[in-house]
Design an enzyme around this catalytic site. Structure first.
Site, mmCIF file in Angstrom:
data_model
loop_
_atom_site.group_PDB
_atom_site.id
_atom_site.type_symbol
_atom_site.label_atom_id
_atom_site.label_comp_id
_atom_site.label_asym_id
_atom_site.label_seq_id
_atom_site.Cartn_x
_atom_site.Cartn_y
_atom_site.Cartn_z
ATOM 1 C CE LYS A 123 -3.896 1.823 2.771
ATOM 2 N NZ LYS A 123 -4.716 1.555 3.971
ATOM 3 C CB SER A 205 -7.855 3.221 3.280
ATOM 4 O OG SER A 205 -7.146 2.401 4.168
ATOM 5 C CB SER A 229 -8.429 0.214 5.856
ATOM 6 O OG SER A 229 -9.166 1.412 5.973
#
Length: 600
Positions: A123, A205, A229
């Site tokens: 990420k 997210s 997330s």
């Protein structure tokens, strides 16, 4: 191939909605045969569609595939799909050099472990000390330089992983806005799309990390969770999401959301591979005091060793907390969803498991959990709301990050960037030239949550600590209470796992994460079916502190029974939509919905 037709809540065909250009249709029929625009191609003659890490290692060992060849196949696929689905923010320009070095090591007889040569996406809030930017999806941090890199990244490198690049995310890890906001959007990476239906939510997210695995753009990926997330995106992507106990995976070198909650988790197409990725990342780190709590509480040989098959279900005892989680949440109440979950519970019973319906409310459940989905109970006192703590944590965490990075070429406009308030100002000043607030589309990328965090000044006063401990203690008691279920005769019935639906609909997000995240406990989600909009649904397991081995065991057993990957496949329906915000699911049962039928 799928059949797509449009349907009202009464089941009446009314024509076709949002039909993509790449489809074939019979003019005498209301059905459309969808042709997957991005089928997975063999990699050097090897079918990698649903391949496992272990199978790849066998191909590496016999010479039928190399790390360079595998990495190139994923890079080529990303080049084809990413202009539409926006799963990847940046490909590492040095990935091939890394892969070549690892292939050379293998040729010399050195294999570092089970992930040697395996490509992984991380990420965009996880720092890598290479040519890839670490920006949390925003434009503010472009050009910044991180001192060193994340502890988990150093461990990934040591394990022989090929760091292929950074995955897209909801900007600022979903901490940026709750108003004027599109889930999965970042100003740097664009709108992440769901490969099951491009008009539908990606949720949470770590959307790029989850969707990249779902869309066969990568085999494994790393995400982070503060409040759903990892778990939420996994549910919407139809992949496995494993969110560890807070601190099991170090957060040093990760842009903070909340040091009280943040956790670095994993995504994969199966539980065993998700656990393998966790195995090479966890461990104590002096730069993250929370990580030191795991000492003496982790298994000697990692967590993948606990993966099993459906035979383990015979004699298992699973609890389902009926109040809230199996009764009132919006996703379960949506048309057709409850029946699909109950069908899976029946499968578990047929496999020899006992399902215990926990009819009494879990301890403090009504005080801490929204009855319809994600978030706090509706009438929570203002100073006890999660946002009161999380806003303070965000201010302090982001300010800490800004003060530890450098700007070799200066910031844009030479504006100061020393605390979160400076970031808010930068967005306002630079929106017209950079699109930092969505440019011409400001409703995509507001920053009301950042502004609320700035307003706290990061002050940790008595109200802050009371609110933090109030929710922590009640959330832990809620999960612990589920595992300490008492039978009607008053005896304690030990449960092997507590099962929670991971599904959203009707304007409410999933309810799986709110309690375990506040409790700092782990959880896992495995896919079980798809809803009427062709969006996957997951079945989750709550854990207690450092119980990841138990989660891996029972999640892998259920996965072996359900055969989701054999029955369902993402086919990039509506991949070329430009729709933002996403279509809502069942906000009203009189609305038109899209139904994707089973495989022909």
């Amino acid at each position: 191939m799928k059949v797509i037709s449009s349907l009202t809540s009464a089941g009446t065909l009314i024509g076709l909605l949002l039909l993509p250009r790449s489809c074939a249709t019979d003019v005498n029929s209301t059905a459309v045969q969808w042709i997957n625009p991005f089928p997975v191609e063999p990699c050097n003659g090897v079918n990698i569609k649903d391949i496992t890490v272990a199978e790849l290692q066998r191909h590496f060992a016999n010479g039928s595939l190399t790390a360079v060849q595998l990495g190139q196949c994923y890079v080529d696929r990303i080049a084809k799909t990413n202009p539409y689905v926006h799963h990847v923010i940046e490909v590492n320009p040095d990935w091939k050099d890394i892969a070549q070095a690892l292939d050379a090591e293998r040729a010399s007889g050195k294999v570092r472990g089970p992930l040697h040569g395996i490509p992984v996406l991380t990420k965009d809030n996880i720092a890598t000390n290479d040519k890839v930017e670490t920006t949390d999806g925003n434009l503010v941090l472009v050009g910044s330089k991180v001192a060193g890199e994340a502890f988990v990244v150093r461990k990934l490198r040591a394990a022989g992983v090929v760091l292929l690049g950074h995955a897209n995310e909801s900007e600022d890890a979903d901490h940026r806005a709750v108003i004027s906001f599109s889930e999965g959007w970042s100003d740097r990476g664009g709108q992440c799309r769901n490969v099951w239906n491009g008009t539908q939510q990606t949720a949470g997210s770590s959307t790029g990390s989850a969707q990249a695995v779902a869309g066969y753009n990568i085999l494994l990926s790393v995400g982070t969770e503060t409040h759903g997330s990892v778990l939420h995106p996994a549910g919407h992507a139809g992949v496995v999401g494993l969110k560890p106990t807070t601190g099991l995976t170090s957060r040093s070198g990760v842009i903070p959301g909340s040091r009280n909650r943040d956790s670095v988790g994993t995504f994969a197409r199966n539980v065993h591979d998700a656990a393998l990725l966790l195995d090479v990342m966890y461990g104590p780190d002096d730069d993250d005091p929370w990580s030191l709590g795991q000492v003496g509480k982790t298994p000697d040989a990692g967590y993948a060793q606990f993966a099993t098959n459906s035979s383990a279900l015979n004699g298992a005892v699973f609890g389902i907390p009926y109040h809230i989680w199996w009764s009132t949440i919006g996703g379960l109440r949506a048309p057709g969803n409850e029946a699909k979950f109950l069908a899976r519970l029946e499968q578990l019973k047929q496999a020899g498991a006992t399902i215990v319906n926990i009819t009494e409310p879990l301890p403090y459940a009504d005080e801490i959990q929204n009855a319809y989905g994600w978030g706090d109970a509706v009438n929570t006192t203002y100073w006890l709301q999660s946002a009161r703590v999380l806003n303070v944590d965000l201010y302090n965490g982001y300010t800490e990050w800004l003060q530890q990075i450098s700007w070799p070429n200066g910031t844009t406009g030479n504006l100061p960037l020393e605390h979160l308030g400076d970031l808010v100002v930068w967005n306002n000043v630079n929106n017209a030239t950079t699109g930092a607030l969505g440019g011409a589309y400001p409703w995509r990328s507001g920053q009301d949550a950042l502004i609320a965090a700035v307003a706290t000044g990061g002050v940790r006063d008595a109200r802050y600590w009371r609110a933090w401990y109030w929710r922590l203690a009640r959330s832990q008691a809620c999960v612990d209470g589920a595992y300490a279920y008492k039978a009607p005769n008053g005896s304690t019935l030990p449960l092997d796992a507590v099962l929670i639906p991971n599904v959203a609909s009707g304007g409410a997000s999933s309810s799986i994460a709110s309690v375990v995240d506040a409790a700092q406990y782990p959880a896992i989600s495995v896919p079980i079916d798809v809803d009427g909009f062709n969006v996957p649904m997951g079945l989750g397991i709550w854990g207690t502190g450092y119980s990841e081995g138990n989660l891996v065991k029972w999640a892998s057993a259920m996965e072996s029974l359900f055969h989701f990957a054999e029955d369902f496949e993402p086919e990039f329906v509506n991949y070329n939509t430009s729709k933002i915000p996403f279509d809502a699911r069942w906000v009203s049962l009189t609305e038109t919905v899209i139904v994707v039928a089973a495989d022909l």
